[in-house]
Motif scaffolding. Structure first.
Motif, PDB file in Angstrom:
ATOM      1  N   GLY A 138      -2.815   6.133   1.449  1.00 60.21           N
ATOM      2  CA  GLY A 138      -3.044   4.991   2.325  1.00 60.21           C
ATOM      3  C   GLY A 138      -1.742   4.287   2.678  1.00 60.21           C
ATOM      4  N   ARG A 139      -1.593   3.917   3.941  1.00 60.59           N
ATOM      5  CA  ARG A 139      -0.372   3.247   4.393  1.00 60.59           C
ATOM      6  C   ARG A 139      -0.760   1.987   5.177  1.00 60.59           C
ATOM      7  NH1 ARG A 139       3.308   8.408   6.463  1.00 60.59           N
ATOM      8  NH2 ARG A 139       3.389   9.456   4.435  1.00 60.59           N
ATOM      9  N   PHE A 140      -0.199   0.871   4.774  1.00 57.46           N
ATOM     10  CA  PHE A 140      -0.581  -0.424   5.340  1.00 57.46           C
ATOM     11  C   PHE A 140       0.652  -1.273   5.621  1.00 57.46           C
ATOM     12  CE2 PHE A 140      -3.957   1.267   2.754  1.00 57.46           C
ATOM     13  CZ  PHE A 140      -5.096   1.066   3.537  1.00 57.46           C
ATOM     14  N   TYR A 159      -5.032  -7.837   7.249  1.00 54.30           N
ATOM     15  CA  TYR A 159      -4.383  -6.586   6.823  1.00 54.30           C
ATOM     16  C   TYR A 159      -4.290  -6.504   5.301  1.00 54.30           C
ATOM     17  CZ  TYR A 159      -3.428  -5.887  11.731  1.00 54.30           C
ATOM     18  OH  TYR A 159      -3.585  -5.698  13.087  1.00 54.30           O
ATOM     19  N   LEU A 160      -4.151  -7.641   4.636  1.00 54.73           N
ATOM     20  CA  LEU A 160      -4.152  -7.631   3.170  1.00 54.73           C
ATOM     21  C   LEU A 160      -5.521  -7.224   2.641  1.00 54.73           C
ATOM     22  CD1 LEU A 160      -2.824  -8.232   0.447  1.00 54.73           C
ATOM     23  CD2 LEU A 160      -3.522 -10.620   0.714  1.00 54.73           C
ATOM     24  N   ASP A 161      -6.572  -7.713   3.260  1.00 53.27           N
ATOM     25  CA  ASP A 161      -7.923  -7.372   2.825  1.00 53.27           C
ATOM     26  C   ASP A 161      -8.181  -5.867   2.961  1.00 53.27           C
ATOM     27  OD1 ASP A 161     -10.620  -8.425   2.027  1.00 53.27           O
ATOM     28  OD2 ASP A 161     -11.195  -7.471   3.902  1.00 53.27           O
ATOM     29  N   ALA A 162      -7.714  -5.286   4.068  1.00 53.95           N
ATOM     30  CA  ALA A 162      -7.877  -3.838   4.254  1.00 53.95           C
ATOM     31  C   ALA A 162      -7.109  -3.062   3.176  1.00 53.95           C
ATOM     32  CB  ALA A 162      -7.377  -3.438   5.643  1.00 53.95           C
ATOM     33  N   THR A 163      -5.931  -3.553   2.824  1.00 55.29           N
ATOM     34  CA  THR A 163      -5.126  -2.905   1.784  1.00 55.29           C
ATOM     35  C   THR A 163      -5.840  -2.942   0.434  1.00 55.29           C
ATOM     36  OG1 THR A 163      -3.125  -3.633   2.940  1.00 55.29           O
ATOM     37  CG2 THR A 163      -2.877  -2.927   0.654  1.00 55.29           C
ATOM     38  N   TYR A 231       3.993   0.836   9.046  1.00 55.55           N
ATOM     39  CA  TYR A 231       2.948   1.846   9.118  1.00 55.55           C
ATOM     40  C   TYR A 231       1.848   1.465  10.111  1.00 55.55           C
ATOM     41  CZ  TYR A 231       4.960   3.635   4.746  1.00 55.55           C
ATOM     42  OH  TYR A 231       5.809   4.151   3.795  1.00 55.55           O
ATOM     43  N   VAL A 232       1.674   0.181  10.376  1.00 51.24           N
ATOM     44  CA  VAL A 232       0.578  -0.275  11.244  1.00 51.24           C
ATOM     45  C   VAL A 232       1.169  -1.037  12.431  1.00 51.24           C
ATOM     46  CG1 VAL A 232      -1.579  -1.575  11.346  1.00 51.24           C
ATOM     47  CG2 VAL A 232      -0.893  -0.461   9.214  1.00 51.24           C
TER      48      VAL A 232
END
Length: 254
Positions: A138-140, A159-163, A231-232
């Protein structure tokens, strides 16, 4: 001496932007429109051109006691809801410089009816789609405002929540986190802007702490000097100057 002067100017040059990109420092003004909740407008005027812009679309709102750094692009939508040219996408960073509070009446402008942003963390009671095996790396990337390590509402937190959700799903063997800071000085509207190198580490440690607090074993989460991010790209909406203010995360499954 001439060579030294040229090198000095290059050192202060901003990151390369396209001609449609705005980047300036100014005081914000609030317009008291009423088109439902959260429909007030935030305006500011570029001191170089005198053009008034509508920066209401920024994820982070101004503080009318302080100057703001505006980074964005003029929207193709020419509809004037607030009394200024709409800037979207746009980022607003609150600076230390003091401003006098100033509020405008509606003056016939309606403002925009509030719509919940797409980058909105979903409530915990809502079911979410979980990762399934075989897990992949996974890359965030998490963006930050200028001179801030704060997890901003409806942008950094999204984006933190997705990580975190990804990490919880895959129970990683290792997570690497690298922070970045805008350490190259630039003069913007006569203001020297530069971030301390230590801010990169501080941003990374904020993300590291969040992962550990959500249950990822501390011995699997480490801060590293750098990663080949970002990455995003979507985290920056096509804007260039905010890209240096970020944290990249690489999550390696078992």
């Amino acid at each position: 001496m001439i060579r030294a002067a040229i090198l000095s100017l290059l050192a202060l040059a901003p990151a390369v932007e396209d001609s449609a990109t705005l980047r300036f420092v100014a005081c914000p003004v609030y317009r008291d429109t009423d088109n439902g909740r959260k429909s007030g407008c935030w305006l500011t005027q570029d001191p170089a051109t005198g053009v008034r812009y509508d920066v209401t679309a920024a994820p982070t709102k101004p503080d009318w006691n302080h100057a703001i750094l505006v980074e964005g692009k003029v929207s193709a939508d020419a509809t004037d809801h607030c009394g200024g040219r709409v800037v979207e996408p746009v980022r607003v960073s609150v600076l230390e410089g003091a401003c006098t509070r100033h509020q405008l009446p509606a003056e016939g402008y309606k403002g925009r009816r509030f719509a919940l942003p797409e980058r909105n963390v979903r409530p915990l009671y809502q079911a979410r789609k979980q990762q399934v095996k075989p897990f992949v790396e996974g890359r965030f990337t998490i963006p930050f405002d200028y001179r801030s390590s704060f997890i901003s509402y409806q942008i950094s937190d999204y984006y933190l929540d997705a990580t975190i959700n990804y990490a919880l799903d895959v129970q990683p063997a290792r997570i690497e986190i690298a922070g970045s800071a805008q350490t190259r000085p630039a003069i913007v509207s006569g203001v020297r802007l530069v971030e301390e190198a230590e801010l990169a580490r501080a941003r990374a440690e904020v993300v590291q702490k969040a992962l550990i607090l959500r249950g990822i074993p501390a011995d699997r989460v480490r801060v590293v000097a750098s990663l080949p991010g970002p990455y995003v790209a979507a985290a920056f909406d096509g804007l260039i100057s905010p890209v240096d203010r970020r944290v990249d995360i690489r999550i390696r499954p078992e």
